[in-house]
Design an enzyme around this catalytic site. Structure first.
Site, PDB file in Angstrom:
ATOM      1  N   ASP A   1       3.715 -13.345  -9.114  1.00 60.59           N
ATOM      2  CA  ASP A   1       3.372 -12.546  -7.942  1.00 60.59           C
ATOM      3  C   ASP A   1       3.351 -13.395  -6.678  1.00 60.59           C
ATOM      4  OD1 ASP A   1       3.035  -9.806  -8.283  1.00 60.59           O
ATOM      5  OD2 ASP A   1       1.011 -10.007  -9.103  1.00 60.59           O
TER       6      ASP A   1
ATOM      7  N   LYS B   1       7.533 -11.352  -7.691  1.00 61.32           N
ATOM      8  CA  LYS B   1       7.225  -9.939  -7.459  1.00 61.32           C
ATOM      9  C   LYS B   1       6.493  -9.800  -6.139  1.00 61.32           C
ATOM     10  CE  LYS B   1       3.930  -7.595  -9.755  1.00 61.32           C
ATOM     11  NZ  LYS B   1       3.090  -7.034  -8.640  1.00 61.32           N
TER      12      LYS B   1
ATOM     13  N   GLU C   1       2.972   1.779 -10.018  1.00 68.08           N
ATOM     14  CA  GLU C   1       1.563   1.757 -10.419  1.00 68.08           C
ATOM     15  C   GLU C   1       0.810   3.004  -9.972  1.00 68.08           C
ATOM     16  OE1 GLU C   1      -2.509  -0.963 -10.178  1.00 68.08           O
ATOM     17  OE2 GLU C   1      -0.604  -1.798  -9.480  1.00 68.08           O
TER      18      GLU C   1
ATOM     19  N   GLU D   1       4.841  -6.666  -3.253  1.00 73.32           N
ATOM     20  CA  GLU D   1       4.441  -5.277  -3.064  1.00 73.32           C
ATOM     21  C   GLU D   1       5.077  -4.689  -1.812  1.00 73.32           C
ATOM     22  OE1 GLU D   1       0.207  -4.840  -3.141  1.00 73.32           O
ATOM     23  OE2 GLU D   1      -0.015  -5.821  -5.093  1.00 73.32           O
TER      24      GLU D   1
ATOM     25  N   ASP E   1      -1.258 -11.610  -9.467  1.00 72.22           N
ATOM     26  CA  ASP E   1      -2.348 -12.015  -8.578  1.00 72.22           C
ATOM     27  C   ASP E   1      -3.670 -11.400  -9.029  1.00 72.22           C
ATOM     28  OD1 ASP E   1      -1.835  -9.409  -7.810  1.00 72.22           O
ATOM     29  OD2 ASP E   1      -1.510  -9.856  -5.691  1.00 72.22           O
ATOM     30  N   SER E   2      -3.617 -10.582 -10.091  1.00 73.99           N
ATOM     31  CA  SER E   2      -4.841 -10.107 -10.741  1.00 73.99           C
ATOM     32  C   SER E   2      -5.652 -11.271 -11.296  1.00 73.99           C
ATOM     33  CB  SER E   2      -4.501  -9.126 -11.866  1.00 73.99           C
ATOM     34  OG  SER E   2      -3.513  -9.664 -12.732  1.00 73.99           O
TER      35      SER E   2
END
EC number: 2.1.2.11
Length: 274
Positions: A88, A118, A187, A120, A49-50
């Site tokens: 993501d 993925k 991270e 978080e 999502d970056s």
């Protein structure tokens, strides 16, 4: 059988089996062309999502939508053949309930044909991770600094650097592993903590600003290529492509304005009659 179908792509179980073995290499990609290059050298391609920061100029990843992720995930799948592609799950697509997470993840897998998603979060997302994996959706976890939580964190700062701050992060790592994730991104945590997590959980850790002891490493492609104007401390620049690209654009603009481009070799003449 087509050549494409005969090529074996890496799977989530393949990556899970790399715990304690050869380091896992992962980079981000959002386009078919860059995916074809990354695919030659990497085990995993992350459609992160970056892309919100890199492609759209957002300050954070929060504005990224499910549709954005699916569109770029599909492009990366078309451009790659060997690497496991992980997409993501963007902010707001999985936090409300396990059912919401399943519907979002199922859309990603169906519409991109990627191999995993993925998400978080650690302890708070463990039930969701288990729910997804039990229903056939491979999940990569993400703990430590979680960029989607920027509005509650307040800033992008490394985690676990203060005395007594390790336990919640260790608990997150254990929860993700126990819930059935096949790997976890760690991270921006203190190096000794990244090392300890790697030594104590059963699944591969993929570090980004964590520790060289992690089972693998990931960076944002544009950061390591020198295309991002600012990069975190944990980024090593393996190239400085920004100045070269700017020089090429400048050269094009100058030649257009001076009418040096296009030259005779770049235009079409009339066909001669035979």
């Amino acid at each position: 059988m087509s050549v494409q179908s005969a090529i074996k792509r890496k799977t989530a179980p393949d990556i899970r089996a790399r715990k304690g073995g050869d380091p896992i290499v992962m980079l981000t990609s959002y386009h078919a062309h860059t995916a074809s290059l990354v695919d030659r050298y990497c085990d995993v391609i992350l459609v992160g999502d970056s892309l919100g920061n890199v492609m759209h100029g957002f300050e954070t990843t929060v504005p990224v939508t499910l549709e954005m992720m699916i569109l770029q995930g599909h492009a990366v799948m078309r451009g790659s053949q060997h690497a496991l592609v992980v997409v993501d799950m963007p902010f707001g697509s999985y936090e409300a309930s396990k059912e919401q997470a399943f519907h979002s993840a199922a859309r990603i897998l169906k519409e991109t044909q990627c191999g995993a998603v993925k998400l978080e979060g650690g302890v708070r997302m463990a039930e969701t991770i288990a729910f997804l994996t039990e229903r056939g959706i491979p999940v990569m976890g993400h703990i430590g600094l979680t960029p989607q939580s920027i509005n509650t964190l307040g800033s992008f700062r490394a985690q676990g650097r203060e005395e007594g701050s390790w336990e919640p992060i260790e608990a997150d790592a254990r929860a993700v592993s126990d819930a059935g994730a096949f790997s976890v991104v760690v991270e921006a945590v203190a190096e000794p903590l990244g090392r300890k997590i790697t030594e104590t959980i059963a699944i591969p850790t993929i570090g980004i600003g964590a520790s060289a002891a992690c089972d693998g490493q990931v960076l944002v492609l544009e950061d390591m290529l020198g295309l991002s104007p600012r990069a975190p401390k944990f980024v090593k620049r393996y190239g400085e492509l920004g100045p070269g690209i700017e020089a090429a654009i400048k050269g094009f603009a100058e030649e257009v304005r001076s009418r040096a481009f296009p030259g005779p070799e770049h235009v079409y003449g009339m066909k001669t009659k035979s």
